[in-house]
Design a protein around this motif. Structure first.
Motif, PDB file in Angstrom:
ATOM      1  N   GLY A 249       0.699  -1.060   0.078  1.00 54.50           N
ATOM      2  CA  GLY A 249       0.074   0.162  -0.030  1.00 54.50           C
ATOM      3  C   GLY A 249       0.621   1.270   0.100  1.00 54.50           C
ATOM      4  N   LEU A 250       2.100   1.110   0.476  1.00 58.44           N
ATOM      5  CA  LEU A 250       2.730   2.259   0.548  1.00 58.44           C
ATOM      6  C   LEU A 250       3.395   2.820  -0.601  1.00 58.44           C
ATOM      7  CD1 LEU A 250       5.454   1.442   3.405  1.00 58.44           C
ATOM      8  CD2 LEU A 250       3.515   2.952   3.564  1.00 58.44           C
ATOM      9  N   THR A 251       3.350   1.858  -1.858  1.00 57.21           N
ATOM     10  CA  THR A 251       3.809   2.215  -2.953  1.00 57.21           C
ATOM     11  C   THR A 251       2.832   3.087  -3.708  1.00 57.21           C
ATOM     12  OG1 THR A 251       2.719   0.172  -3.938  1.00 57.21           O
ATOM     13  CG2 THR A 251       4.965   0.143  -3.358  1.00 57.21           C
ATOM     14  N   GLY A 252       1.490   3.189  -3.365  1.00 57.86           N
ATOM     15  CA  GLY A 252       0.343   3.855  -3.837  1.00 57.86           C
ATOM     16  C   GLY A 252       0.718   5.422  -3.349  1.00 57.86           C
ATOM     17  N   ALA A 253       1.091   5.494  -2.091  1.00 54.57           N
ATOM     18  CA  ALA A 253       1.369   6.732  -1.431  1.00 54.57           C
ATOM     19  C   ALA A 253       2.602   7.319  -2.100  1.00 54.57           C
ATOM     20  CB  ALA A 253       1.440   6.434   0.258  1.00 54.57           C
ATOM     21  N   SER A 254       3.644   6.366  -2.219  1.00 50.84           N
ATOM     22  CA  SER A 254       4.681   7.044  -3.089  1.00 50.84           C
ATOM     23  C   SER A 254       4.421   7.886  -4.501  1.00 50.84           C
ATOM     24  CB  SER A 254       5.869   5.998  -3.242  1.00 50.84           C
ATOM     25  OG  SER A 254       5.411   5.038  -4.294  1.00 50.84           O
ATOM     26  N   GLY A 255       3.477   7.292  -4.960  1.00 55.75           N
ATOM     27  CA  GLY A 255       2.939   7.936  -6.227  1.00 55.75           C
ATOM     28  C   GLY A 255       2.471   9.247  -6.201  1.00 55.75           C
ATOM     29  N   THR A 256       2.067   9.878  -4.846  1.00 53.91           N
ATOM     30  CA  THR A 256       1.690  11.085  -4.906  1.00 53.91           C
ATOM     31  C   THR A 256       2.512  12.208  -4.702  1.00 53.91           C
ATOM     32  OG1 THR A 256       1.582  10.891  -2.340  1.00 53.91           O
ATOM     33  CG2 THR A 256      -0.422  10.303  -3.589  1.00 53.91           C
ATOM     34  N   PHE A 257       3.965  11.658  -4.341  1.00 54.11           N
ATOM     35  CA  PHE A 257       4.984  12.567  -4.660  1.00 54.11           C
ATOM     36  C   PHE A 257       5.945  12.399  -5.760  1.00 54.11           C
ATOM     37  CE2 PHE A 257       3.878  12.311  -0.045  1.00 54.11           C
ATOM     38  CZ  PHE A 257       3.906  13.458   0.216  1.00 54.11           C
ATOM     39  N   VAL A 258       5.954  11.500  -6.737  1.00 51.62           N
ATOM     40  CA  VAL A 258       6.594  11.195  -7.834  1.00 51.62           C
ATOM     41  C   VAL A 258       6.198  12.507  -8.573  1.00 51.62           C
ATOM     42  CG1 VAL A 258       6.983   9.886  -9.631  1.00 51.62           C
ATOM     43  CG2 VAL A 258       6.578   8.815  -7.556  1.00 51.62           C
ATOM     44  N   GLY A 259       7.212  13.260  -9.321  1.00 53.75           N
ATOM     45  CA  GLY A 259       7.175  14.380 -10.024  1.00 53.75           C
ATOM     46  C   GLY A 259       7.226  15.716  -9.241  1.00 53.75           C
ATOM     47  N   VAL A 260       7.952  15.598  -8.067  1.00 53.55           N
ATOM     48  CA  VAL A 260       7.816  16.743  -7.131  1.00 53.55           C
ATOM     49  C   VAL A 260       9.220  17.619  -7.818  1.00 53.55           C
ATOM     50  CG1 VAL A 260       9.697  15.421  -5.751  1.00 53.55           C
ATOM     51  CG2 VAL A 260       8.117  17.461  -4.998  1.00 53.55           C
ATOM     52  N   GLU A 261       9.988  17.110  -8.661  1.00 53.07           N
ATOM     53  CA  GLU A 261      11.002  17.916  -9.172  1.00 53.07           C
ATOM     54  C   GLU A 261      10.510  18.624 -10.609  1.00 53.07           C
ATOM     55  OE1 GLU A 261      11.208  14.714 -12.206  1.00 53.07           O
ATOM     56  OE2 GLU A 261      10.417  14.891 -10.384  1.00 53.07           O
ATOM     57  N   ALA A 262       9.088  18.742 -10.704  1.00 52.37           N
ATOM     58  CA  ALA A 262       8.627  19.410 -11.935  1.00 52.37           C
ATOM     59  C   ALA A 262       9.408  20.556 -12.405  1.00 52.37           C
ATOM     60  CB  ALA A 262       7.142  19.157 -12.045  1.00 52.37           C
ATOM     61  N   GLY A 263       9.344  21.202 -11.182  1.00 46.31           N
ATOM     62  CA  GLY A 263       9.888  22.682 -11.498  1.00 46.31           C
ATOM     63  C   GLY A 263      11.407  22.872 -12.018  1.00 46.31           C
ATOM     64  N   ALA A 264      12.235  21.800 -11.697  1.00 45.47           N
ATOM     65  CA  ALA A 264      13.254  21.830 -12.408  1.00 45.47           C
ATOM     66  C   ALA A 264      13.486  21.543 -13.690  1.00 45.47           C
ATOM     67  CB  ALA A 264      14.324  20.473 -11.700  1.00 45.47           C
ATOM     68  N   HIS A 265      12.395  21.104 -14.355  1.00 43.30           N
ATOM     69  CA  HIS A 265      12.469  20.963 -15.825  1.00 43.30           C
ATOM     70  C   HIS A 265      11.991  22.132 -16.325  1.00 43.30           C
ATOM     71  CE1 HIS A 265      13.048  16.593 -15.344  1.00 43.30           C
ATOM     72  NE2 HIS A 265      12.211  16.504 -14.791  1.00 43.30           N
ATOM     73  N   MET A 266      11.380  23.047 -15.563  1.00 43.71           N
ATOM     74  CA  MET A 266      10.725  24.354 -16.343  1.00 43.71           C
ATOM     75  C   MET A 266      11.843  25.415 -15.847  1.00 43.71           C
ATOM     76  SD  MET A 266       7.878  23.462 -17.460  1.00 43.71           S
ATOM     77  CE  MET A 266       7.216  25.006 -17.803  1.00 43.71           C
ATOM     78  N   SER A 267      13.020  24.933 -15.605  1.00 42.01           N
ATOM     79  CA  SER A 267      14.203  25.947 -14.924  1.00 42.01           C
ATOM     80  C   SER A 267      14.395  26.976 -15.826  1.00 42.01           C
ATOM     81  CB  SER A 267      15.358  25.252 -14.757  1.00 42.01           C
ATOM     82  OG  SER A 267      15.350  24.432 -13.460  1.00 42.01           O
ATOM     83  N   GLU A 268      14.461  26.784 -17.108  1.00 44.27           N
ATOM     84  CA  GLU A 268      15.018  27.493 -18.272  1.00 44.27           C
ATOM     85  C   GLU A 268      13.705  28.741 -18.408  1.00 44.27           C
ATOM     86  OE1 GLU A 268      16.852  25.594 -21.571  1.00 44.27           O
ATOM     87  OE2 GLU A 268      17.515  24.163 -20.030  1.00 44.27           O
ATOM     88  N   GLU A 269      12.431  28.541 -17.747  1.00 44.75           N
ATOM     89  CA  GLU A 269      11.597  29.445 -18.192  1.00 44.75           C
ATOM     90  C   GLU A 269      11.052  30.110 -16.857  1.00 44.75           C
ATOM     91  OE1 GLU A 269       8.244  27.583 -20.224  1.00 44.75           O
ATOM     92  OE2 GLU A 269       9.747  25.983 -20.827  1.00 44.75           O
ATOM     93  N   VAL A 270      12.250  29.990 -15.772  1.00 45.67           N
ATOM     94  CA  VAL A 270      11.939  30.531 -14.479  1.00 45.67           C
ATOM     95  C   VAL A 270      13.068  31.567 -14.198  1.00 45.67           C
ATOM     96  CG1 VAL A 270      11.816  30.066 -12.126  1.00 45.67           C
ATOM     97  CG2 VAL A 270      10.931  28.579 -13.716  1.00 45.67           C
ATOM     98  N   ARG A 271      12.739  32.678 -13.759  1.00 44.15           N
ATOM     99  CA  ARG A 271      13.571  33.820 -13.449  1.00 44.15           C
ATOM    100  C   ARG A 271      14.437  33.645 -12.057  1.00 44.15           C
ATOM    101  NH1 ARG A 271      14.061  39.197 -15.299  1.00 44.15           N
ATOM    102  NH2 ARG A 271      15.032  40.819 -13.877  1.00 44.15           N
ATOM    103  N   ASN A 272      15.832  33.693 -12.326  1.00 48.03           N
ATOM    104  CA  ASN A 272      16.612  33.544 -11.041  1.00 48.03           C
ATOM    105  C   ASN A 272      16.297  32.177 -10.812  1.00 48.03           C
ATOM    106  OD1 ASN A 272      18.259  33.732  -9.186  1.00 48.03           O
ATOM    107  ND2 ASN A 272      17.237  34.908  -7.744  1.00 48.03           N
ATOM    108  N   ALA A 273      16.370  31.120 -11.447  1.00 43.72           N
ATOM    109  CA  ALA A 273      15.994  29.733 -11.238  1.00 43.72           C
ATOM    110  C   ALA A 273      16.876  29.016 -10.269  1.00 43.72           C
ATOM    111  CB  ALA A 273      16.012  28.986 -12.896  1.00 43.72           C
TER     112      ALA A 273
END
Length: 530
Positions: A249-273
């Motif tokens: 059941g814990l693996t289902g909970a882990s899916g709620t935080f997968v993708g938390v680094e999304a902001g990093a992939h938008m770095s080149e569209e963020v000021r003072n990244a």
């Protein structure tokens, strides 16, 4: 032909800076892009608040807790969901801190594969970063499939709620996935320049919606006894081993935080990244994490009979809980619509993120047809072809749903395994550098003397969850019920290896090679003087 003078190079450098500043970059952003040897092709429209909103809406933790609660409730019961979620949240705190530090050191859309290239031992940086790049592409593409599917299920549930004679059909679900994808495509192309504003507005709904759902559940719902909710561990799938069921059941909970680094992939569209991105990642983990835990507790209190909710004719357990709590189809509809709007714009954010990740990897010649996928529209200033590829991939993947919804869910679950692998390898690389006492890149989010301990805990946590990602949802699975994530994971690995052997190793150098070449060229351009 006479060699270029230092003066001509200075002019060229100023021209490059002019492009960066015209697209919204700061001096620090310009320095980071020059060090990494990258050209500023997208516009930096995101600021601290808007990128935080983007990340929070993309993760949508409290909404995902409700949408995926069926998995944790089947494996662990209410106590498993509540305490399991908290364990996962704390563990991911170490993971997010490790990723945030690397995002500050190298703020680029490439994310994990770029960090692996920078921090892995020179002998294996090229191969490791290449494989991590492929797994990152897989993880984010399947993420779009997951969220669009969940949104489609919510629409079907709403139809069934207001029209009891309606029969949920798989092909209806597939068509609704396509409908959600079209909305995502429109916002990622025609309204791409307003994406920061749109996601900034939706984060208000994300927070306000939390209270709009929470308050009616507490006020109108029939709540259970605290002792039962917090201590009732259940093995509803029949594993015959309660601790194992809770771990699954814990693996289902882990899916709620997968993708938390999304902001990093938008770095080149963020000021003072370099400064903004790591803090947005940490606040997303902490803020969304707390909202998710409170919602998990509330949901478990208002659940009532677990099996009746899990087997609801509405097809979506949380809609049944809304109906039970409010006592009316109208009330349940209003609460579900809030969830649906947020889910659609979470999918919009995911499509934006994975298109940037694919664009970055193609820019480094990591995938076939790299020139096509690294193309940035001069008018829209976004990688449109990578966006179209996401749409095409999910449409093809959604066809599996026509044969078996269970098989479709199992296949797209491989995205969690793929993303955990990218986290594991990238954090392991910086951990190795720390163990060897090698110097690290400067960071505006420095973990300091606690860095090694944080990295080691993150690695141990990820290894544990990675193993259980490939377990079936229940014991003695049939062919349909098998977790086919391992098959999809293996196919992508094999394809990447074959492509690497045939072509990839000849054209893919890894970002660190570009960094080194850029550093050397600038040294030749401006030789040291006494």
């Amino acid at each position: 032909m006479e060699p270029k003078t230092a003066q001509s190079h200075v002019v060229s450098d100023h021209e490059a800076d002019a492009v960066l500043y015209e697209k919204g970059a700061t001096a620090e952003d310009a320095d980071d892009m020059r060090r990494m040897g990258k050209t500023q092709e997208t516009r930096r429209t995101f600021r601290s608040v808007t990128i935080l909103g983007f990340c929070m809406v993309m993760l949508s933790t409290w909404e995902v807790v409700l949408a995926t609660s069926v998995f944790a409730l089947s494996n662990g019961g209410t106590a498993g969901l509540i305490w399991g979620y908290l364990i996962v949240m704390v563990g991911f705190g170490f993971v997010v801190a490790s990723l945030a530090e690397m995002a500050s050191m190298a703020p680029t859309a490439g994310g994990q594969y770029h960090w692996v290239s920078e921090f892995a031992p020179p002998t294996c940086q090229k191969f490791l970063s290449y494989m991590v790049g492929w797994l990152g592409v897989l993880g984010w593409q399947t993420g779009a499939a997951t969220v669009s599917y969940l949104a489609g299920k919510q629409i079907q549930g709403l139809i069934k709620l207001n029209n009891p004679s309606y029969e949920l059909k798989a092909w209806h679900g597939t068509m609704l996935i396509w409908f959600v994808l079209v909305i995502c495509l429109v916002f990622n192309t025609f309204f791409s320049k307003k994406l920061a504003l749109v996601e900034g507005v939706i984060v208000i709904l994300h927070i306000a919606g939390f209270f709009a759902v929470l308050i009616p559940l507490w006020v109108l719902g029939d709540t259970s006894q605290s002792s039962g909710v917090f201590t009732r561990f259940e093995d509803n799938m029949g594993w015959g081993n309660l601790p194992l069921a809770v771990i699954i059941g814990l693996t289902g909970a882990s899916g709620t935080f997968v993708g938390v680094e999304a902001g990093a992939h938008m770095s080149e569209e963020v000021r003072n990244a370099a400064y903004v991105i790591p803090r947005a990642m940490m606040w997303t983990w902490f803020g969304n994490g707390l909202l998710g835990w409170v919602m998990a507790i509330t949901f478990c209190y208002c659940l009532g009979d677990t099996m009746s909710v899990l087997t609801t004719e509405l097809g979506t357990p949380f809609i049944q809980v809304f109906l039970n709590a409010t006592g009316s189809a109208g009330g349940a509809t209003a609460l579900t619509v809030i969830m649906l709007v947020i889910a659609i714009f979470a999918c919009v954010a995911i499509m934006a993120t994975n298109s940037r990740q694919l664009f970055a990897f193609a820019r480094d010649n990591g995938v076939p047809f790299s020139k096509t996928f690294s193309y940035v529209s001069p008018t829209l200033e976004v990688p449109v072809n990578s966006t179209y590829m996401t749409l095409l991939f999910v449409v093809i993947l959604s066809l599996i749903n026509l044969g078996s919804t269970v098989a479709f869910m199992q296949v797209i679950s491989l995205g969690v395994a793929a993303m955990l692998t990218t986290y594991l390898i990238s954090i392991s690389c910086i951990t190795l550098k720390r163990l060897r006492g090698e110097p690290l890149l400067p960071s505006k989010f420095d973990l300091g003397r606690f860095g090694l301990a944080i990295n080691l805990i993150a690695v141990a946590f990820l290894i544990f969850f990675w193993v259980f990602c490939f377990f079936p949802v229940g014991p003695n699975p049939t062919v349909v019920d098998m977790n086919w994530a391992c098959l999809g994971y293996g196919i992508v690995i094999i394809f990447a290896l074959v492509y690497y052997a045939v072509r990839g190793r000849h054209v893919y150098l890894g970002p660190v090679a570009v960094v080194t070449r850029t550093t050397r060229s600038r040294a030749d351009m401006y030789p040291a003087t006494d």
